[in-house]
Design a protein around this motif. Structure first.
Motif, short mmCIF file in Angstrom:
data_model
loop_
_atom_site.label_atom_id
_atom_site.label_comp_id
_atom_site.label_asym_id
_atom_site.label_seq_id
_atom_site.Cartn_x
_atom_site.Cartn_y
_atom_site.Cartn_z
N LYS A 62 0.57 4.12 -2.83
CA LYS A 62 0.48 5.54 -2.51
C LYS A 62 1.47 6.34 -3.35
N VAL B 296 0.83 -1.21 0.00
CA VAL B 296 0.00 0.00 0.00
C VAL B 296 0.86 1.26 0.00
N SER C 198 -7.80 3.16 -4.79
CA SER C 198 -6.62 3.43 -3.97
C SER C 198 -6.11 4.85 -4.16
N GLU D 141 -5.45 0.41 2.24
CA GLU D 141 -5.42 1.35 1.13
C GLU D 141 -5.96 2.72 1.52
#
Length: 404
Positions: free
Chosen positions: A209, A205, A301, A325
């Motif tokens: 990002k 995650v 996301s 997420e």
């Protein structure tokens, strides 16, 4: 006994494939796997095999595959799936050299599969304990690693009637488990080749990002407003949070439902009681739009970045979806009551970055608190983000321990 079960299972798949499209895809894919392997396997190459049951396990294995490729560019990666929900979404993933379904775990299939691939090592992500594949890998002296695995006391391996099947765990070279409880359970049945490294999803995650998209339409809709984003929502989730925002119209509401079929979208619009709604794919956001519905996949996301508060659905059904997420964006995460099997949800609750609700009253009380106390909202978000960052690093821990 296991092999009898496998053949009965195979018969069931064949019969059910006539009535279910998902099972039909799986059955066709498994039969086609050997053709794919014959066409694509380079007999002179070195292969590392990764197996993921479905999409969630793939996301856990992805950081390992990509880092392994960076460190050993000469290695080729074979990625197999059990479920169509993984294969159909990631069949064109560029990080693997060959992608196919895993043929059913008969002795003949396992021997044939491994004879073609001749992997130097194998990684099974989280779950999946295929008896014949694992025993033949062990017989051939191929190192096999279980990564991001998690064990619970009720699993068959720890029951008196599961002792014979439990021998499959002795085929693993090493277990890299998510928590101390898993390590203790394995120790009870004599397995000490175990290291607690955590969950590679935390690494994934953070990668997501870093790679997140700027979504101008969502940015236009949310700019200058308090924003609530609901991801992977189902109708029981929507009945709770939509009721609240029908009464609190100073918030902008973004809904990314788990199912985006026309019937479900109509149900959502009906719950919204005539509010001005825009659909993402129609790009029909205007100044008076109050609710944006994300009627496509692959954006969630990135969308969470625009939230002040997030909600992750599934907690009134079989279980919540991916809370990490959302949490990685330093925002509080709300979810329903069916979350006890999800370690990351328990961690978010413990650090006060995640919040469980069971009723509309729970949700309204929590949202009123966030709405009236900006400091509490900020602190909850910071706790959620810090939780993700603190538990990252499993990928490095695993690969530092493995010699290729």
């Amino acid at each position: 006994m296991y092999n009898i079960f496998i053949y009965l299972y195979l018969l069931g798949v064949v019969i059910y494939s006539f009535f279910n499209e998902k099972v039909r895809k799986m059955w066709r894919g498994e039969r086609d796997a050997f053709r794919v392997l014959r066409e694509k396997v380079d007999p002179n190459a070195r292969y590392v095999w990764f197996h993921a049951a479905s999409l969630g396990e793939f996301e856990q294995g992805r950081p390992l595959m990509e880092q392994l490729k960076r460190e050993h560019p000469d290695i080729k990666i074979l990625l197999t799936f059990f479920s169509p929900s993984g294969y159909e979404v990631r069949k064109n993933y560029k990080g693997a050299d060959i992608i196919c379904y895993l043929p059913i775990d008969t002795i003949g299939n396992a021997r044939r599969f491994l004879r073609i691939i001749r992997p130097e090592m194998a990684f099974f992500i989280k779950y999946e304990f295929w008896y014949n594949y694992l025993h033949i890998l062990k017989h051939r002296g191929v190192p096999v690693y279980s990564v991001s695995s998690i064990f619970r006391e009720g699993q068959v391996f720890f029951r008196w009637y599961g002792r014979q099947y439990g021998r499959v765990l002795k085929c693993f070279t090493h277990f890299y488990v998510q928590n101390e409880i898993s390590k203790q359970l394995l120790a009870k049945i004599g397995l000490t080749n175990v290291t607690v490294t955590g969950d590679t999803r935390f690494d994934r995650v953070l990668q997501i990002k870093e790679q997140a998209k700027q979504l101008s339409l969502v940015e236009q809709f949310t700019k200058g407003h308090k924003v609530f984003i609901a991801g992977s929502s189902w109708q029981p989730d929507e009945e709770i949070f939509i009721k609240y925002f029908n009464e609190h119209r100073d918030w902008r509401l973004v809904i990314a439902p788990h199912v985006i079929g026309e019937d479900h979208l109509q149900q959502i619009e009906k719950l919204l009681e005539g509010r001005k709604v825009a659909l993402y794919t129609q790009e029909n956001v205007s100044e008076d739009t109050e609710v944006l519905i994300i009627n496509c996949f692959g954006l969630l996301s990135s969308i969470y970045r625009y939230a002040d508060v997030t909600y992750v659905g599934g907690g009134f059904g079989v279980g919540i979806h991916n809370t990490l997420e959302a949490a990685v964006w330093d925002v509080p995460v709300i979810f329903g009551p069916n979350n006890e099997r999800f370690q990351e949800a328990q961690g978010l609750k413990a650090c006060k970055g995640g919040f469980e609700i069971s009723t509309y009253e729970d949700f309204a009380q929590l949202m009123n608190h966030f709405d009236s106390d900006a400091k509490a909202l900020q602190e909850a978000g910071q706790q959620a983000g810090a939780y993700v960052k603190q538990l990252a690093g499993a990928t490095n821990s695993v690969l530092a321990d493995i010699k290729l």
